[in-house]
Design an enzyme around this catalytic site. Sequence first.
Site, PDB file in Angstrom:
ATOM      1  N   CYS A  75      37.159  42.254  36.079  1.00  0.00           N
ATOM      2  CA  CYS A  75      38.146  43.282  35.923  1.00  0.00           C
ATOM      3  C   CYS A  75      38.102  43.833  36.373  1.00  0.00           C
ATOM      4  O   CYS A  75      37.402  44.791  35.699  1.00  0.00           O
ATOM      5  CB  CYS A  75      38.484  42.844  34.686  1.00  0.00           C
ATOM      6  SG  CYS A  75      40.805  43.163  34.187  1.00  0.00           S
ATOM      7  N   HIS A 161      39.450  34.770  44.359  1.00  0.00           N
ATOM      8  CA  HIS A 161      40.586  35.136  45.171  1.00  0.00           C
ATOM      9  C   HIS A 161      41.205  34.395  46.101  1.00  0.00           C
ATOM     10  O   HIS A 161      40.063  33.902  46.761  1.00  0.00           O
ATOM     11  CB  HIS A 161      41.063  36.229  44.812  1.00  0.00           C
ATOM     12  CG  HIS A 161      40.700  37.324  44.183  1.00  0.00           C
ATOM     13  ND1 HIS A 161      41.411  37.877  42.876  1.00  0.00           N
ATOM     14  CD2 HIS A 161      39.782  37.641  42.821  1.00  0.00           C
ATOM     15  CE1 HIS A 161      41.682  38.791  42.469  1.00  0.00           C
ATOM     16  NE2 HIS A 161      40.080  38.816  42.609  1.00  0.00           N
ATOM     17  N   GLU A 210      47.908  35.632  38.550  1.00  0.00           N
ATOM     18  CA  GLU A 210      46.482  35.999  37.937  1.00  0.00           C
ATOM     19  C   GLU A 210      46.001  34.982  37.338  1.00  0.00           C
ATOM     20  O   GLU A 210      46.864  34.540  36.647  1.00  0.00           O
ATOM     21  CB  GLU A 210      46.288  37.462  36.723  1.00  0.00           C
ATOM     22  CG  GLU A 210      46.256  38.411  38.109  1.00  0.00           C
ATOM     23  CD  GLU A 210      45.498  39.979  36.828  1.00  0.00           C
ATOM     24  OE1 GLU A 210      44.534  39.369  35.895  1.00  0.00           O
ATOM     25  OE2 GLU A 210      45.893  41.031  36.976  1.00  0.00           O
ATOM     26  N   CYS A 219      46.595  44.462  40.045  1.00  0.00           N
ATOM     27  CA  CYS A 219      45.492  43.425  39.427  1.00  0.00           C
ATOM     28  C   CYS A 219      44.397  44.193  40.268  1.00  0.00           C
ATOM     29  O   CYS A 219      43.927  44.217  41.697  1.00  0.00           O
ATOM     30  CB  CYS A 219      45.647  41.905  39.821  1.00  0.00           C
ATOM     31  SG  CYS A 219      44.147  40.995  39.856  1.00  0.00           S
ATOM     32  N   GLY A 222      42.145  41.635  42.276  1.00  0.00           N
ATOM     33  CA  GLY A 222      43.344  41.909  43.611  1.00  0.00           C
ATOM     34  C   GLY A 222      43.629  42.158  44.276  1.00  0.00           C
ATOM     35  O   GLY A 222      42.863  42.263  45.594  1.00  0.00           O
TER      36      GLY A 222
HETATM   37  N1  LIG Z   1      42.773  37.368  35.568  1.00  0.00           N
HETATM   38  C1  LIG Z   1      41.533  37.332  36.441  1.00  0.00           C
HETATM   39  C2  LIG Z   1      40.751  38.749  35.397  1.00  0.00           C
HETATM   40  C3  LIG Z   1      41.137  40.186  35.116  1.00  0.00           C
HETATM   41  C4  LIG Z   1      41.206  40.111  36.764  1.00  0.00           C
HETATM   42  C5  LIG Z   1      42.614  41.112  36.403  1.00  0.00           C
HETATM   43  N2  LIG Z   1      43.156  42.117  35.582  1.00  0.00           N
HETATM   44  C6  LIG Z   1      41.868  43.210  37.919  1.00  0.00           C
HETATM   45  O1  LIG Z   1      42.620  43.992  37.455  1.00  0.00           O
HETATM   46  O2  LIG Z   1      41.213  42.785  38.704  1.00  0.00           O
HETATM   47  C7  LIG Z   1      40.690  36.213  36.424  1.00  0.00           C
HETATM   48  O3  LIG Z   1      41.031  35.093  36.145  1.00  0.00           O
HETATM   49  O4  LIG Z   1      39.407  36.041  37.540  1.00  0.00           O
END
Ligand SMILES: N[C@H](CCC[C@H](N)C(=O)O)C(=O)O
Length: 277
Positions: A75, A161, A210, A219, A222
């Site tokens: 994250c 991603h 997400e 994100c 992301g």
């Molecule tokens: N939903 C993402 C985890 C949080 C990533 C995001 N909040 C960031 O800032 O990178 C996943 O399931 O891979």
Amino acid sequence: MKLRFTKMHGLGNDFVVIDATRAPVDLTPARVKAIADRHFGVGCDQLLVVEPAARPDVDFRYRIFNADGGEVEQCGNGARCFVRFVHDKGLTDKAEIRVETRSGIIAPRLRADGLVTVDMGVPELAPAKVPFVSDSDAVVQPLQVGGDTVAITAVSMGNPHAVQVVADVDAAPVVEQGARIERHERFPARVNAGFLQVVDAHEVRLRVFERGAGETLACGTGACAAVVAGILRGLLETPVRVHTRGGELEIAWDGPGTPVRMTGPAVTVFEGEMELA
Ligand SMILES: N[C@H](CCC[C@H](N)C(=O)O)C(=O)O
């Protein structure tokens, strides 16, 4: 069970942060969902757990749980909040720390100007490592989403991603199509769905649906994945300013085999405690 926590956010991607450096916290998926619930709990996109180092070459361990209760590998916005948290709590006096995650080591650094730069590691592009079911390793691949064929780039920042380029992120079907891409059968671990609008070679707009949280205001991984995809497609040049709905990130990447560096803010909102069944 009384749970003490700190509420934080990185560009509106919000977190409940728990200090488990002195005693472990027993987090079941049901408990994570209860904490993340925006009506019956505290409310957050992800839950971040700070644990003591489990190996000599790192300072801490970092566990991440999505609002749906699932534990994930990485994250980015959370990594910036992580280093601010351990500093503010007096758990370290280092400006740069090394943090072990499920997908490897990252190195967040608190800057004098209050922003945080994170070495997010080297992106993984091999489909099997994303994981993305494909018999090709082409940068752009067709993905059947309902009646549409979408051109995606699959990138792992430790977490998966699928990035597509759109003309206008505000008009893009982020929620409807993002939800279908998230659970597409060619992504066996599910996937974060990015919608990237190129403004120029050094500036983009981005929305992300997400995995395990739905569309968030920003994100971090992301943004890293989107810039990697844009550079590989020949649309972007490092560094890139990424405009998200929650604010701006700066992403730098020197190409395959090198780490992605992300810079942005990390904000503490309040401290709290919650009774947990
Ligand atoms: N939903 C993402 C985890 C949080 C990533 C995001 N909040 C960031 O800032 O990178 C996943 O399931 O891979």
